[in-house]
Design an enzyme around this catalytic site. Structure first.
Site, mmCIF file in Angstrom:
data_model
loop_
_atom_site.group_PDB
_atom_site.id
_atom_site.type_symbol
_atom_site.label_atom_id
_atom_site.label_comp_id
_atom_site.label_asym_id
_atom_site.label_seq_id
_atom_site.Cartn_x
_atom_site.Cartn_y
_atom_site.Cartn_z
ATOM 1 N N PRO A 34 34.665 41.774 43.236
ATOM 2 C CA PRO A 34 34.217 42.049 44.608
ATOM 3 C C PRO A 34 35.385 42.130 45.581
ATOM 4 O O PRO A 34 36.299 41.312 45.539
ATOM 5 C CB PRO A 34 33.307 40.867 44.922
ATOM 6 C CG PRO A 34 32.785 40.434 43.584
ATOM 7 C CD PRO A 34 33.921 40.658 42.628
ATOM 8 N N CYS A 35 35.318 43.132 46.475
ATOM 9 C CA CYS A 35 36.473 43.433 47.328
ATOM 10 C C CYS A 35 36.316 42.953 48.765
ATOM 11 O O CYS A 35 37.233 43.111 49.566
ATOM 12 C CB CYS A 35 36.715 44.945 47.330
ATOM 13 S SG CYS A 35 35.329 45.915 48.010
ATOM 14 N N PHE A 36 35.167 42.368 49.115
ATOM 15 C CA PHE A 36 34.874 42.065 50.515
ATOM 16 C C PHE A 36 35.978 41.273 51.197
ATOM 17 O O PHE A 36 36.351 41.557 52.344
ATOM 18 C CB PHE A 36 33.547 41.300 50.619
ATOM 19 C CG PHE A 36 33.187 40.890 52.014
ATOM 20 C CD1 PHE A 36 32.685 41.815 52.912
ATOM 21 C CD2 PHE A 36 33.365 39.588 52.446
ATOM 22 C CE1 PHE A 36 32.360 41.449 54.211
ATOM 23 C CE2 PHE A 36 33.045 39.200 53.740
ATOM 24 C CZ PHE A 36 32.534 40.139 54.623
ATOM 25 N N PHE A 50 39.067 41.274 50.664
ATOM 26 C CA PHE A 50 40.358 41.969 50.708
ATOM 27 C C PHE A 50 40.325 43.266 51.504
ATOM 28 O O PHE A 50 41.375 43.850 51.769
ATOM 29 C CB PHE A 50 40.829 42.299 49.287
ATOM 30 C CG PHE A 50 41.025 41.104 48.412
ATOM 31 C CD1 PHE A 50 42.005 40.165 48.693
ATOM 32 C CD2 PHE A 50 40.220 40.893 47.306
ATOM 33 C CE1 PHE A 50 42.190 39.051 47.897
ATOM 34 C CE2 PHE A 50 40.395 39.795 46.494
ATOM 35 C CZ PHE A 50 41.378 38.861 46.791
#
Length: 327
Positions: free
Chosen positions: A80-82, A84
């Site tokens: 999950p990229c939230f 970053f």
């Protein structure tokens, strides 16, 4: 490349989502195991990739049942990229509940030790959290991988969307080579190229002509869309009308409830799920089951990897692995 007569490399994926990454790679790799925490996108994965996906917490699997992870040639995934993402000013990086999962990916790689790894995330990991990225790269090197770092924009791979993503590709050092990223073909497509041949979307409760090409005219209503255009600061920040002869802006995980952050180039409505899939370079044989809630349908697209990019990475890695192993 025709692979029917060639033995494919085996693969597994972490943080598999709705399966866009694996779908783009499955021509070149035989996926035998996948993991996703959320059962909703996992339904989409099962429908389009394979039934082998395991729904559950990857940290718990690694800690308590590590033997569940099979031996494979290649491991892929995009944590999950939230925490970053560049447009998330409150992003906590690796200290966040989502950000810390890059280390779950690393621990999975450390267990399996495949010949090659592919890690995908947002450019913000490079631009805003470089120390974390460097720590991750050095950790991969420490367990025996030769690392290549690069960014690929889907727009240069024939996708009608500006979508720049960071990729880490690691090759186990005993194989004796460093991965070289694919060169983009620089085939440019516009929103018109991607969407103009679609028929009008089906209204709710009407016979469906094209899967996932259904629209409601009540959320938002045309009147609210007009109000949005006249008074953008009073409505949904970031909503915009797509332009026929340009590419779409990046489709992210936060594309608005039910996709309403993107409007059709001419019609006063949001973009349908099928239109969003087209803007990710996904062919129409990829169908999201109706059992997946509409909000989750939009979200799994925003969290996915553009299929032509996934395919290019898979083809390139497949060829380089074959060349190395045949020497």
């Amino acid at each position: 490349m025709h692979l029917q007569s060639e033995k494919k490399f085996t693969a597994l994926s972490f943080f598999s989502g709705g399966g866009l990454l694996d779908y783009g790679m499955k021509e070149y790799f035989d996926f035998i195991w996948a993991n996703e925490l959320n059962p909703q996108p996992a339904l989409c994965y099962k429908h389009n990739v394979e039934n082998h996906i395991v729904v559950g917490d990857i940290e718990s699997i690694i800690d308590h049942t590590p033997s569940a992870l099979p031996e494979v040639d290649v491991a892929v995934g995009g944590p999950p990229c939230f925490d970053f993402t560049s447009n998330n000013t409150a992003g906590k990086g690796q200290q966040g509940e989502h950000g810390k999962l890059i280390w779950a990916y690393f621990n999975g790689i450390k267990l399996v030790k495949p010949k090659a790894i592919i890690f995908e995330n947002v450019i913000g990991l490079y631009k805003k959290h470089r120390s974390t990225l460097d720590e991750l790269l050095n950790s991969f090197r420490a367990i025996g991988y030769q690392i290549s770092l690069g960014s690929l924009n889907a727009e240069t791979f024939g996708v009608a969307q500006s979508r720049d993503r960071l990729f880490i590709v690691g090759i186990r050092k005993d194989l004796g080579f460093t991965f070289r990223f694919p060169q983009p073909p620089h085939v440019h497509k516009t929103v018109r190229d991607a969407l103009s041949d679609l028929p009008a979307p089906t209204a709710v409760n009407q016979p469906i002509l094209v899967p996932n090409h259904v629209v409601t005219w009540t959320s938002p209503t045309p009147e609210r869309i007009h109000d949005l255009m006249l008074h953008p600061r009073n409505q949904w920040i970031g909503a915009r009308r797509l332009q026929w002869d340009n590419v779409s802006p990046m489709i992210g995980f936060n594309i608005g409830k039910d996709g309403r952050a993107f409007l059709h180039p001419e019609e006063d409505r949001k973009i349908t799920v099928r239109e969003f899939l087209r803007l990710m370079g996904v062919d129409d044989s990829f169908v999201i089951p109706d059992t997946v809630k509409i909000t989750n349908q939009y979200k799994l697209i925003g969290n996915g990897v553009a299929v032509p990019v996934a395919r290019a990475l898979a083809e390139t890695l497949h060829q380089q692995l074959r060349d190395a192993l045949s020497n």
